[in-house]
Design a protein around this motif. Structure first.
Motif, PDB file in Angstrom:
ATOM      1  N   PHE A 115      11.618  49.162 -12.833  1.00 58.61           N
ATOM      2  CA  PHE A 115      11.461  49.829 -14.356  1.00 58.61           C
ATOM      3  C   PHE A 115      10.092  49.367 -15.104  1.00 58.61           C
ATOM      4  N   ASP A 116      10.007  50.145 -16.041  1.00 62.73           N
ATOM      5  CA  ASP A 116       8.565  49.972 -16.986  1.00 62.73           C
ATOM      6  C   ASP A 116       9.181  49.628 -18.082  1.00 62.73           C
ATOM      7  N   GLU A 117       8.075  48.945 -18.754  1.00 59.88           N
ATOM      8  CA  GLU A 117       8.383  48.072 -20.041  1.00 59.88           C
ATOM      9  C   GLU A 117       9.528  46.928 -19.776  1.00 59.88           C
ATOM     10  N   THR A 118       9.950  46.530 -21.043  1.00 59.30           N
ATOM     11  CA  THR A 118      11.176  45.604 -21.083  1.00 59.30           C
ATOM     12  C   THR A 118      12.423  46.437 -21.632  1.00 59.30           C
ATOM     13  N   PRO A 119      13.599  46.289 -21.198  1.00 59.44           N
ATOM     14  CA  PRO A 119      14.667  46.895 -21.368  1.00 59.44           C
ATOM     15  C   PRO A 119      14.834  46.427 -22.953  1.00 59.44           C
ATOM     16  N   THR A 120      15.638  47.259 -23.704  1.00 60.91           N
ATOM     17  CA  THR A 120      15.882  47.111 -25.038  1.00 60.91           C
ATOM     18  C   THR A 120      17.331  46.606 -25.208  1.00 60.91           C
ATOM     19  N   GLY A 121      17.571  46.006 -26.623  1.00 58.98           N
ATOM     20  CA  GLY A 121      18.722  45.416 -26.777  1.00 58.98           C
ATOM     21  C   GLY A 121      19.300  44.216 -25.877  1.00 58.98           C
ATOM     22  N   PRO A 122      20.614  44.158 -25.726  1.00 61.30           N
ATOM     23  CA  PRO A 122      21.287  42.820 -24.854  1.00 61.30           C
ATOM     24  C   PRO A 122      20.795  43.087 -23.345  1.00 61.30           C
ATOM     25  N   PHE A 123      20.055  44.024 -22.893  1.00 63.18           N
ATOM     26  CA  PHE A 123      19.775  44.007 -21.511  1.00 63.18           C
ATOM     27  C   PHE A 123      18.346  43.470 -21.361  1.00 63.18           C
ATOM     28  N   ASN A 124      17.863  42.997 -22.500  1.00 61.56           N
ATOM     29  CA  ASN A 124      16.517  42.174 -22.749  1.00 61.56           C
ATOM     30  C   ASN A 124      16.975  40.860 -22.520  1.00 61.56           C
ATOM     31  N   ALA A 125      16.395  40.022 -21.573  1.00 63.91           N
ATOM     32  CA  ALA A 125      16.601  38.685 -21.371  1.00 63.91           C
ATOM     33  C   ALA A 125      16.391  37.737 -22.542  1.00 63.91           C
ATOM     34  N   ARG A 126      15.501  38.215 -23.282  1.00 61.65           N
ATOM     35  CA  ARG A 126      15.126  37.480 -24.581  1.00 61.65           C
ATOM     36  C   ARG A 126      16.059  37.751 -25.678  1.00 61.65           C
ATOM     37  N   SER A 127      17.156  38.481 -25.489  1.00 61.61           N
ATOM     38  CA  SER A 127      17.919  39.075 -26.768  1.00 61.61           C
ATOM     39  C   SER A 127      19.299  38.174 -26.618  1.00 61.61           C
ATOM     40  N   GLY A 134      28.269  49.041 -31.288  1.00 62.85           N
ATOM     41  CA  GLY A 134      27.043  49.479 -32.360  1.00 62.85           C
ATOM     42  C   GLY A 134      25.742  49.388 -31.847  1.00 62.85           C
ATOM     43  N   GLU A 135      25.735  48.270 -30.681  1.00 68.77           N
ATOM     44  CA  GLU A 135      24.361  48.001 -30.038  1.00 68.77           C
ATOM     45  C   GLU A 135      24.154  48.841 -29.055  1.00 68.77           C
ATOM     46  N   SER A 136      22.788  49.226 -28.791  1.00 66.34           N
ATOM     47  CA  SER A 136      22.336  50.160 -27.667  1.00 66.34           C
ATOM     48  C   SER A 136      21.476  49.186 -26.777  1.00 66.34           C
ATOM     49  N   ALA A 137      21.347  49.503 -25.439  1.00 69.34           N
ATOM     50  CA  ALA A 137      20.675  49.151 -24.577  1.00 69.34           C
ATOM     51  C   ALA A 137      19.876  50.184 -23.858  1.00 69.34           C
ATOM     52  N   ARG A 138      18.642  50.025 -23.479  1.00 68.57           N
ATOM     53  CA  ARG A 138      17.836  51.224 -22.792  1.00 68.57           C
ATOM     54  C   ARG A 138      16.830  50.487 -21.724  1.00 68.57           C
ATOM     55  N   VAL A 139      16.859  51.353 -20.729  1.00 68.14           N
ATOM     56  CA  VAL A 139      15.918  50.973 -19.725  1.00 68.14           C
ATOM     57  C   VAL A 139      15.110  52.189 -19.270  1.00 68.14           C
ATOM     58  N   ASP A 140      13.767  51.825 -19.019  1.00 66.42           N
ATOM     59  CA  ASP A 140      12.741  52.980 -18.542  1.00 66.42           C
ATOM     60  C   ASP A 140      12.627  52.989 -17.062  1.00 66.42           C
ATOM     61  N   LEU A 141      13.036  53.843 -16.530  1.00 62.12           N
ATOM     62  CA  LEU A 141      12.648  53.922 -15.157  1.00 62.12           C
ATOM     63  C   LEU A 141      10.989  54.018 -14.787  1.00 62.12           C
ATOM     64  N   ALA A 142      10.720  53.403 -13.742  1.00 61.56           N
ATOM     65  CA  ALA A 142       9.525  53.521 -13.002  1.00 61.56           C
ATOM     66  C   ALA A 142       9.268  54.718 -12.389  1.00 61.56           C
ATOM     67  N   SER A 143       8.171  55.259 -12.323  1.00 61.38           N
ATOM     68  CA  SER A 143       8.083  56.260 -11.260  1.00 61.38           C
ATOM     69  C   SER A 143       8.268  56.038  -9.780  1.00 61.38           C
ATOM     70  N   THR A 144       8.134  54.552  -9.444  1.00 61.03           N
ATOM     71  CA  THR A 144       8.292  54.234  -8.099  1.00 61.03           C
ATOM     72  C   THR A 144       9.635  54.073  -7.835  1.00 61.03           C
ATOM     73  N   ASN A 145      10.586  54.131  -8.701  1.00 63.21           N
ATOM     74  CA  ASN A 145      11.987  54.155  -8.602  1.00 63.21           C
ATOM     75  C   ASN A 145      12.607  55.367  -8.034  1.00 63.21           C
ATOM     76  N   ASP A 146      13.319  55.618  -6.951  1.00 63.36           N
ATOM     77  CA  ASP A 146      14.101  56.844  -6.436  1.00 63.36           C
ATOM     78  C   ASP A 146      15.550  56.660  -6.543  1.00 63.36           C
ATOM     79  N   PRO A 147      16.016  57.901  -6.616  1.00 61.66           N
ATOM     80  CA  PRO A 147      15.470  59.142  -7.093  1.00 61.66           C
ATOM     81  C   PRO A 147      15.183  59.238  -8.639  1.00 61.66           C
ATOM     82  N   ARG A 148      14.090  60.134  -8.775  1.00 60.01           N
ATOM     83  CA  ARG A 148      13.382  60.308 -10.282  1.00 60.01           C
ATOM     84  C   ARG A 148      14.362  60.985 -11.035  1.00 60.01           C
ATOM     85  N   LEU A 149      14.287  60.534 -12.221  1.00 58.56           N
ATOM     86  CA  LEU A 149      15.345  61.158 -13.235  1.00 58.56           C
ATOM     87  C   LEU A 149      14.436  62.528 -13.674  1.00 58.56           C
TER      88      LEU A 149
END
Length: 174
Positions: A115-127, A134-149
């Motif tokens: 995963f790239d970056e830090t996740p947003t919302g409650p998926f972030n360990a600092r949140s 009403g809350e959203s959580a997002r993860v950014d997949l790294a190019s090294t994670n298979d299969p690719r999106l």
């Protein structure tokens, strides 16, 4: 003459000797009361034991929305309503076109393999770890994670808490 004032040869109308204490009449009554008490205690113990076994907790009931963006390589979940979810007890499983990601998001986290970056919302360990409607959580997949999106891929996300699946979501990546 007996100490109770009656002669030893006297008999009652039913032909028995009179006694000071009807002890034999109390024995069955005491026995029945003891048996009832034992039954009540055993029932209480079984009730407490059975309720203790079933305290695995009730899984939250909630609705979620899923979106996937192939251009940004992101997967976003929105808590659409229902019970709050403690993400520290949540397992997130992501599949792309039916194949599980090599590295699953270990929510909550800050920096994880796959995963790239830090996740947003409650998926972030600092949140705040409680995910509310009403809350959203997002993860950014790294190019090294298979299969690719990729655009048009079917993305399936399963949310599990305490070994109970609370949601399985599916969308097509745009």
């Amino acid at each position: 003459m007996e100490p109770n004032g009656q002669s030893s040869g006297e008999r009652t109308s039913n032909g028995r000797k009179p006694t000071d204490c009807p002890a034999r009449a109390l024995s069955p009554l005491i026995g029945i009361l003891v048996m009832i008490a034992v039954t009540v205690v055993l029932a209480a113990i079984l009730t407490v034991g059975a309720s203790a076994l079933g305290t695995g907790g009730t899984p939250p009931t909630a609705g979620f929305d899923l979106s996937a963006d192939a251009a940004d390589s992101t997967i976003e979940l929105e808590h659409a309503g229902g019970d709050a979810v403690d993400v520290r007890e949540l397992a997130v499983r992501v599949e792309i076109d039916g194949v599980a990601l090599e590295n699953q998001p270990p929510v909550p986290f800050v920096g994880a393999e796959g995963f790239d970056e830090t996740p947003t919302g409650p998926f972030n360990a600092r949140s705040e770890p409680i995910w509310r409607a009403g809350e959203s959580a997002r993860v950014d997949l790294a190019s090294t994670n298979d299969p690719r999106l990729r655009a048009g891929a079917t993305v399936t996300v399963t949310l599990v808490t305490d070994d109970h699946r609370i949601a399985t979501l599916e969308t097509t990546a745009r």
